[in-house]
Design a protein around this motif. Structure first.
Motif, PDB file in Angstrom:
ATOM      1  N   PRO A 134     -34.737 -12.095 -27.590  1.00 47.15           N
ATOM      2  CA  PRO A 134     -34.919 -11.338 -26.344  1.00 47.15           C
ATOM      3  C   PRO A 134     -34.423  -9.900 -26.516  1.00 47.15           C
ATOM      4  O   PRO A 134     -33.281  -9.681 -26.907  1.00 47.15           O
ATOM      5  CB  PRO A 134     -34.056 -12.106 -25.335  1.00 47.15           C
ATOM      6  N   THR A 135     -35.335  -8.942 -26.245  1.00 48.00           N
ATOM      7  CA  THR A 135     -35.046  -7.528 -26.513  1.00 48.00           C
ATOM      8  C   THR A 135     -35.284  -6.703 -25.256  1.00 48.00           C
ATOM      9  O   THR A 135     -36.282  -6.905 -24.548  1.00 48.00           O
ATOM     10  CB  THR A 135     -35.942  -7.038 -27.675  1.00 48.00           C
ATOM     11  N   PHE A 136     -34.371  -5.805 -24.986  1.00 47.05           N
ATOM     12  CA  PHE A 136     -34.389  -5.038 -23.736  1.00 47.05           C
ATOM     13  C   PHE A 136     -34.171  -3.556 -24.037  1.00 47.05           C
ATOM     14  O   PHE A 136     -33.711  -3.201 -25.124  1.00 47.05           O
ATOM     15  CB  PHE A 136     -33.280  -5.554 -22.800  1.00 47.05           C
ATOM     16  N   ASP A 137     -34.481  -2.732 -23.044  1.00 46.32           N
ATOM     17  CA  ASP A 137     -34.249  -1.302 -23.171  1.00 46.32           C
ATOM     18  C   ASP A 137     -32.993  -0.927 -22.374  1.00 46.32           C
ATOM     19  O   ASP A 137     -32.822  -1.358 -21.228  1.00 46.32           O
ATOM     20  CB  ASP A 137     -35.454  -0.526 -22.621  1.00 46.32           C
ATOM     21  N   ARG A 142     -29.921  -0.432 -17.108  1.00 45.94           N
ATOM     22  CA  ARG A 142     -29.051   0.362 -16.236  1.00 45.94           C
ATOM     23  C   ARG A 142     -29.739   0.764 -14.930  1.00 45.94           C
ATOM     24  O   ARG A 142     -29.048   1.032 -13.947  1.00 45.94           O
ATOM     25  CB  ARG A 142     -28.586   1.626 -16.969  1.00 45.94           C
ATOM     26  N   SER A 143     -31.079   0.801 -14.938  1.00 49.29           N
ATOM     27  CA  SER A 143     -31.752   1.336 -13.746  1.00 49.29           C
ATOM     28  C   SER A 143     -32.512   0.286 -12.940  1.00 49.29           C
ATOM     29  O   SER A 143     -32.918   0.550 -11.813  1.00 49.29           O
ATOM     30  CB  SER A 143     -32.724   2.454 -14.159  1.00 49.29           C
ATOM     31  N   ASP A 144     -32.735  -0.887 -13.508  1.00 50.46           N
ATOM     32  CA  ASP A 144     -33.547  -1.902 -12.821  1.00 50.46           C
ATOM     33  C   ASP A 144     -32.774  -3.233 -12.820  1.00 50.46           C
ATOM     34  O   ASP A 144     -32.622  -3.873 -13.861  1.00 50.46           O
ATOM     35  CB  ASP A 144     -34.892  -2.045 -13.556  1.00 50.46           C
ATOM     36  N   SER A 146     -33.553  -6.104 -11.816  1.00 52.91           N
ATOM     37  CA  SER A 146     -34.266  -7.316 -12.235  1.00 52.91           C
ATOM     38  C   SER A 146     -34.239  -7.434 -13.765  1.00 52.91           C
ATOM     39  O   SER A 146     -34.149  -8.544 -14.308  1.00 52.91           O
ATOM     40  CB  SER A 146     -35.709  -7.310 -11.716  1.00 52.91           C
ATOM     41  N   VAL A 147     -34.273  -6.296 -14.464  1.00 54.64           N
ATOM     42  CA  VAL A 147     -34.155  -6.317 -15.926  1.00 54.64           C
ATOM     43  C   VAL A 147     -32.712  -6.655 -16.310  1.00 54.64           C
ATOM     44  O   VAL A 147     -32.470  -7.433 -17.244  1.00 54.64           O
ATOM     45  CB  VAL A 147     -34.569  -4.944 -16.528  1.00 54.64           C
ATOM     46  N   PHE A 148     -31.791  -6.083 -15.585  1.00 50.47           N
ATOM     47  CA  PHE A 148     -30.363  -6.371 -15.807  1.00 50.47           C
ATOM     48  C   PHE A 148     -30.111  -7.882 -15.697  1.00 50.47           C
ATOM     49  O   PHE A 148     -29.473  -8.502 -16.560  1.00 50.47           O
ATOM     50  CB  PHE A 148     -29.559  -5.598 -14.765  1.00 50.47           C
ATOM     51  N   LEU A 149     -30.670  -8.496 -14.633  1.00 53.42           N
ATOM     52  CA  LEU A 149     -30.496  -9.937 -14.439  1.00 53.42           C
ATOM     53  C   LEU A 149     -31.146 -10.728 -15.581  1.00 53.42           C
ATOM     54  O   LEU A 149     -30.553 -11.678 -16.107  1.00 53.42           O
ATOM     55  CB  LEU A 149     -31.090 -10.358 -13.090  1.00 53.42           C
ATOM     56  N   SER A 150     -32.348 -10.324 -15.978  1.00 56.34           N
ATOM     57  CA  SER A 150     -33.040 -11.031 -17.078  1.00 56.34           C
ATOM     58  C   SER A 150     -32.214 -10.971 -18.359  1.00 56.34           C
ATOM     59  O   SER A 150     -32.131 -11.954 -19.102  1.00 56.34           O
ATOM     60  CB  SER A 150     -34.416 -10.408 -17.346  1.00 56.34           C
ATOM     61  N   ALA A 177     -19.710  -2.338 -21.109  1.00 58.24           N
ATOM     62  CA  ALA A 177     -18.990  -3.573 -20.753  1.00 58.24           C
ATOM     63  C   ALA A 177     -18.434  -3.478 -19.338  1.00 58.24           C
ATOM     64  O   ALA A 177     -18.503  -4.447 -18.568  1.00 58.24           O
ATOM     65  CB  ALA A 177     -17.860  -3.829 -21.752  1.00 58.24           C
ATOM     66  N   ASP A 178     -17.933  -2.308 -18.999  1.00 61.44           N
ATOM     67  CA  ASP A 178     -17.385  -2.145 -17.654  1.00 61.44           C
ATOM     68  C   ASP A 178     -18.494  -2.082 -16.603  1.00 61.44           C
ATOM     69  O   ASP A 178     -18.247  -2.366 -15.430  1.00 61.44           O
ATOM     70  CB  ASP A 178     -16.511  -0.885 -17.583  1.00 61.44           C
ATOM     71  N   TYR A 179     -19.694  -1.700 -17.014  1.00 54.30           N
ATOM     72  CA  TYR A 179     -20.835  -1.717 -16.097  1.00 54.30           C
ATOM     73  C   TYR A 179     -21.275  -3.156 -15.828  1.00 54.30           C
ATOM     74  O   TYR A 179     -21.566  -3.543 -14.701  1.00 54.30           O
ATOM     75  CB  TYR A 179     -22.001  -0.926 -16.704  1.00 54.30           C
ATOM     76  N   VAL A 180     -21.271  -3.967 -16.885  1.00 52.75           N
ATOM     77  CA  VAL A 180     -21.721  -5.359 -16.740  1.00 52.75           C
ATOM     78  C   VAL A 180     -20.652  -6.183 -16.026  1.00 52.75           C
ATOM     79  O   VAL A 180     -20.932  -6.923 -15.082  1.00 52.75           O
ATOM     80  CB  VAL A 180     -22.001  -5.977 -18.126  1.00 52.75           C
ATOM     81  N   ALA A 181     -19.423  -6.074 -16.509  1.00 50.10           N
ATOM     82  CA  ALA A 181     -18.339  -6.898 -15.971  1.00 50.10           C
ATOM     83  C   ALA A 181     -17.026  -6.132 -16.169  1.00 50.10           C
ATOM     84  O   ALA A 181     -16.733  -5.202 -15.421  1.00 50.10           O
ATOM     85  CB  ALA A 181     -18.307  -8.240 -16.686  1.00 50.10           C
ATOM     86  N   VAL A 182     -16.293  -6.527 -17.179  1.00 47.82           N
ATOM     87  CA  VAL A 182     -15.024  -5.859 -17.462  1.00 47.82           C
ATOM     88  C   VAL A 182     -14.713  -6.128 -18.932  1.00 47.82           C
ATOM     89  O   VAL A 182     -15.054  -7.194 -19.460  1.00 47.82           O
ATOM     90  CB  VAL A 182     -13.915  -6.380 -16.519  1.00 47.82           C
TER      91      VAL A 182
END
Ligand SMILES: [Fe+2]
Length: 393
Positions: A134-137, A142-144, A146-150, A177-182
């Protein structure tokens, strides 16, 4: 089925609104609409009373002290009132109400219930994942949302993802890391630099050489290893150094199928891991395979380089090494691993409680290679999934 003498149950049988309630000595049966009775125990129902005396209305935390529920608790009355089950209890005539929807979603009579909106859908993999990781941009994450959740769900279910086009700034992985969680800190560093600059080798880790790194999980020398590991390639211009990854859940499943005794040995024999430097000396002993209540692997630990001399009863040593080497050969089997090249600006993210990572040796004279690593705890990523789902609802 009633488990109390018929005489005692006299007058404690109601049929109302098509919902039949049958009161037993320690539980009740109720048809929630399936045509079959579901059993709920009095102590369980009483423990989950949602009235404001038992559950804080704002925090939704339990105020009721479970240990204070009387051992001889029974329901004095039980009725269906609208779409709720209403009960009057024997302890001080306390009254509880439960919606039918809540009972249906917590119906343990039919099967264990799971009301976690972030419940995993684990997909084990072998070399066939090659080319399908699974590969993401980066900017899309950071901006979408629904992509963040996927992406979060891919980390949870596959345990290996690649993020392309991350900014080439030092410290970016820490900010991500701090954007996603901590950030999950360990004693050595909050942000780990991996590069082979002579004179700058980190004394505690073979990763800071140019040698091949066999697939391993990080920090098994902690009782609670970091759950998610992120590798940010600030520079990757050297020849060699291809990344490798192996699904520990797949390896464990293969071992269990081929040799259940070996699986059991590895699930019950503690192995000591140690990592030390001038800044710390962390030691933990745990089985390589930590199992859940269903016997499935919950945490997979493997690090050949950090394993300490086996310390067990003499009559266990041969069986342990037989199982341990069998596991190691499965990890080394190239049918079970993926190998791929990560480029400057890529981030690889693994579930470090499951997926082993490694790399081939590389030649630093052919170009630079500098990674920065950061960890997170798995529970915090699961939390992000729940929050993103809540936002999307
Ligand atoms: Fe590592």
């Amino acid at each position: 089925m009633r488990d109390q003498p018929a005489e005692t149950l006299k007058n404690r049988f109601w049929t109302m609104n098509m919902n039949t309630i049958n009161l037993n000595s320690a539980s009740l049966d109720i048809d929630l609409g399936s045509g079959q009775p579901s059993q709920f125990h009095y102590v369980w129902l009483r423990d989950n009373c949602s009235c404001s005396d038992c559950t804080h209305p704002d925090t939704h935390e339990r105020i009721l002290v479970t240990s204070e529920i009387p051992d001889d608790l029974i329901a004095l009355e039980a009725n269906v009132d609208g779409d709720e089950l209403a009960i009057i209890w024997s302890d001080e005539n306390h009254q509880s109400r439960y919606s039918m929807d809540w009972l249906r979603s917590h119906n343990y009579s039919e099967s264990a219930f799971n009301t976690d909106p972030a419940a995993a859908d684990i997909q084990v993999w072998d070399k066939s994942l090659q080319g399908n990781i699974p590969t993401f941009d980066y900017q899309q994450i950071r901006s979408d949302d629904s992509v963040f959740l996927s992406w979060c769900e891919a980390v949870r279910d596959i345990g290996l993802t690649i993020i392309r086009n991350a900014p080439l700034e030092e410290g970016e992985i820490e900010r991500f890391a701090d954007y996603v969680a901590v950030v999950r800190e360990v004693i050595y560093d909050r942000l780990h630099n991996v590069r082979a600059t002579p004179g700058e080798y980190n004394a505690y880790n073979v990763a800071s050489t140019t040698l091949e790194l066999k697939p391993h999980t990080d920090m098994p020398n902690y009782n609670n290893p970091p759950g998610v590991q992120m590798f940010h390639f600030l520079v990757n211009e050297s020849i060699g150094g291809e990344s490798t990854a192996v699904d520990g859940f797949n390896i464990a499943a293969k071992l269990k199928h081929a040799d259940p005794d070996a699986f059991q040995v590895l699930a019950t024999t503690p192995v000591q891991f140690r990592m030390y430097s001038g800044r710390g000396d962390i030691i933990a002993s745990n089985p390589l395979l930590t199992l859940d209540e269903q016997g499935e692997v919950k945490v997979f630990r493997f690090s050949n380089q950090l394993a300490q001399p086996a310390n067990m009863a003499a009559d266990k040593v041969e069986a342990f090494y037989r199982a341990y080497r069998k596991l190691g050969r499965l990890i080394e089997d190239h049918d079970n691993r993926v190998q791929f090249r990560l480029e400057t600006g890529d981030i690889m993210v693994t579930n470090n409680l499951r997926v082993m990572h490694g790399r081939n040796s590389y030649d630093p004279s052919t170009g630079g290679r500098h990674l920065q690593l950061s960890y997170m705890d798995f529970c915090d990523v699961m939390s992000r999934i729940r929050m993103l789902k809540k936002q999307a609802a």
